[in-house]
Design a protein around this motif. Structure first.
Motif, PDB file in Angstrom:
ATOM      1  N   LEU A   1      41.889  54.572  97.287  1.00  0.00           N
ATOM      2  CA  LEU A   1      41.978  53.220  97.859  1.00  0.00           C
ATOM      3  C   LEU A   1      40.664  52.815  98.520  1.00  0.00           C
ATOM      4  CD1 LEU A   1      45.541  53.369  99.460  1.00  0.00           C
ATOM      5  CD2 LEU A   1      44.853  52.111  97.385  1.00  0.00           C
ATOM      6  N   HIS A   2      40.012  53.767  99.165  1.00  0.00           N
ATOM      7  CA  HIS A   2      38.720  53.508  99.800  1.00  0.00           C
ATOM      8  C   HIS A   2      37.670  53.104  98.757  1.00  0.00           C
ATOM      9  CE1 HIS A   2      35.195  53.926 102.299  1.00  0.00           C
ATOM     10  NE2 HIS A   2      34.771  54.970 101.607  1.00  0.00           N
ATOM     11  N   LEU A   3      37.633  53.801  97.648  1.00  0.00           N
ATOM     12  CA  LEU A   3      36.669  53.463  96.590  1.00  0.00           C
ATOM     13  C   LEU A   3      36.973  52.100  95.986  1.00  0.00           C
ATOM     14  CD1 LEU A   3      36.292  56.941  94.885  1.00  0.00           C
ATOM     15  CD2 LEU A   3      34.544  55.698  96.188  1.00  0.00           C
ATOM     16  N   ILE A   4      38.232  51.802  95.781  1.00  0.00           N
ATOM     17  CA  ILE A   4      38.624  50.502  95.233  1.00  0.00           C
ATOM     18  C   ILE A   4      38.201  49.387  96.191  1.00  0.00           C
ATOM     19  CG2 ILE A   4      40.624  49.056  94.679  1.00  0.00           C
ATOM     20  CD1 ILE A   4      41.944  51.746  93.650  1.00  0.00           C
TER      21      ILE A   4
ATOM     22  N   ILE B   1      51.527  55.326  97.747  1.00  0.00           N
ATOM     23  CA  ILE B   1      51.435  54.337  96.670  1.00  0.00           C
ATOM     24  C   ILE B   1      51.554  55.104  95.355  1.00  0.00           C
ATOM     25  CG2 ILE B   1      49.897  52.665  95.554  1.00  0.00           C
ATOM     26  CD1 ILE B   1      48.755  52.173  98.423  1.00  0.00           C
ATOM     27  N   PRO B   2      52.402  54.665  94.439  1.00  0.00           N
ATOM     28  CA  PRO B   2      52.591  55.408  93.188  1.00  0.00           C
ATOM     29  C   PRO B   2      51.291  55.556  92.391  1.00  0.00           C
ATOM     30  CG  PRO B   2      54.297  53.747  93.459  1.00  0.00           C
ATOM     31  CD  PRO B   2      53.278  53.493  94.530  1.00  0.00           C
ATOM     32  N   LYS B   3      51.208  56.669  91.696  1.00  0.00           N
ATOM     33  CA  LYS B   3      50.040  56.940  90.864  1.00  0.00           C
ATOM     34  C   LYS B   3      49.818  55.813  89.861  1.00  0.00           C
ATOM     35  CE  LYS B   3      50.258  60.454  87.869  1.00  0.00           C
ATOM     36  NZ  LYS B   3      50.058  61.770  87.222  1.00  0.00           N
ATOM     37  N   ALA B   4      50.866  55.295  89.271  1.00  0.00           N
ATOM     38  CA  ALA B   4      50.736  54.205  88.292  1.00  0.00           C
ATOM     39  C   ALA B   4      50.086  52.978  88.925  1.00  0.00           C
ATOM     40  CB  ALA B   4      52.101  53.842  87.712  1.00  0.00           C
ATOM     41  N   THR B   5      50.416  52.689  90.170  1.00  0.00           N
ATOM     42  CA  THR B   5      49.819  51.551  90.866  1.00  0.00           C
ATOM     43  C   THR B   5      48.341  51.804  91.121  1.00  0.00           C
ATOM     44  OG1 THR B   5      51.937  51.030  91.903  1.00  0.00           O
ATOM     45  CG2 THR B   5      49.963  50.106  92.936  1.00  0.00           C
ATOM     46  N   LEU B   6      47.999  53.017  91.550  1.00  0.00           N
ATOM     47  CA  LEU B   6      46.584  53.352  91.764  1.00  0.00           C
ATOM     48  C   LEU B   6      45.789  53.185  90.470  1.00  0.00           C
ATOM     49  CD1 LEU B   6      46.850  56.547  94.007  1.00  0.00           C
ATOM     50  CD2 LEU B   6      46.247  54.213  94.729  1.00  0.00           C
ATOM     51  N   LEU B   7      46.367  53.609  89.369  1.00  0.00           N
ATOM     52  CA  LEU B   7      45.665  53.496  88.081  1.00  0.00           C
ATOM     53  C   LEU B   7      45.458  52.029  87.683  1.00  0.00           C
ATOM     54  CD1 LEU B   7      47.342  56.468  86.218  1.00  0.00           C
ATOM     55  CD2 LEU B   7      44.960  56.337  87.019  1.00  0.00           C
ATOM     56  N   ILE B   8      46.419  51.178  87.985  1.00  0.00           N
ATOM     57  CA  ILE B   8      46.257  49.740  87.722  1.00  0.00           C
ATOM     58  C   ILE B   8      45.147  49.172  88.599  1.00  0.00           C
ATOM     59  CG2 ILE B   8      47.367  47.474  88.007  1.00  0.00           C
ATOM     60  CD1 ILE B   8      50.011  48.905  87.122  1.00  0.00           C
ATOM     61  N   LEU B   9      45.126  49.567  89.867  1.00  0.00           N
ATOM     62  CA  LEU B   9      44.081  49.091  90.778  1.00  0.00           C
ATOM     63  C   LEU B   9      42.697  49.553  90.327  1.00  0.00           C
ATOM     64  CD1 LEU B   9      45.889  49.694  94.203  1.00  0.00           C
ATOM     65  CD2 LEU B   9      45.442  47.480  93.090  1.00  0.00           C
TER      66      LEU B   9
END
Length: 147
Positions: free
Chosen positions: A45-48, A77-85
């Motif tokens: 999240l920090h990198l995003i 936060i789900p892994k799938a959401t992180l991958l979308i971000l």
């Protein structure tokens, strides 16, 4: 320089996605220990947030508003959401860099960083190093705490 910069950001953001994808456990993404206080989810999240702010907003002129505290306070936060971000920030970064005129690389970055005035070129190199550093931390975290 511009072509190499785009290629390196593409590679490192893809590495970030690969590291997050490789987690076997959603729980492990958010695991911390006494010796590893930053979990992979928060580093991601920090990198995003960092890329959206420093490249999307200040190079690509997006309207992104950074909430840095949330990058480290958000959990589970789900892994799938992180991958979308990650996929979304990759598009923003690559579009911003592609549309940025190469002759502007030698000009000053629009905001100070830690009280210093840096060139766009220097700032992009700094941000690339920052990205790669934290992707390495995520790799370490995954290999030691994803069980």
């Amino acid at each position: 320089m511009k072509t190499a910069t785009i290629a390196l950001y593409t590679r490192e953001i893809d590495r970030l996605a690969s590291e997050i994808e490789q987690y076997k456990s959603e729980f492990s993404l958010w695991k911390v220990t006494d010796n590893i206080p930053n979990c992979a989810g928060n580093l991601c999240l920090h990198l995003i947030g960092n890329l959206n702010h420093f490249i999307g907003r200040h190079i690509g002129n997006t309207d992104y508003v950074r909430k840095r505290d949330e990058e480290f306070e958000s959990k589970n936060i789900p892994k799938a959401t992180l991958l979308i971000l990650i996929a979304n920030v990759k598009k923003i970064v690559i579009t911003s860099l592609t549309n940025f005129p190469e002759e502007k690389l030698k000009e000053n970055y629009p905001i100070e960083k830690n009280g210093e005035i840096l060139t766009n070129e220097f700032m992009l190199l700094h941000l690339l190093w920052h990205l790669s550093y934290h992707v390495g931390q995520i790799n370490y975290h995954r290999r030691f705490l994803d069980y």
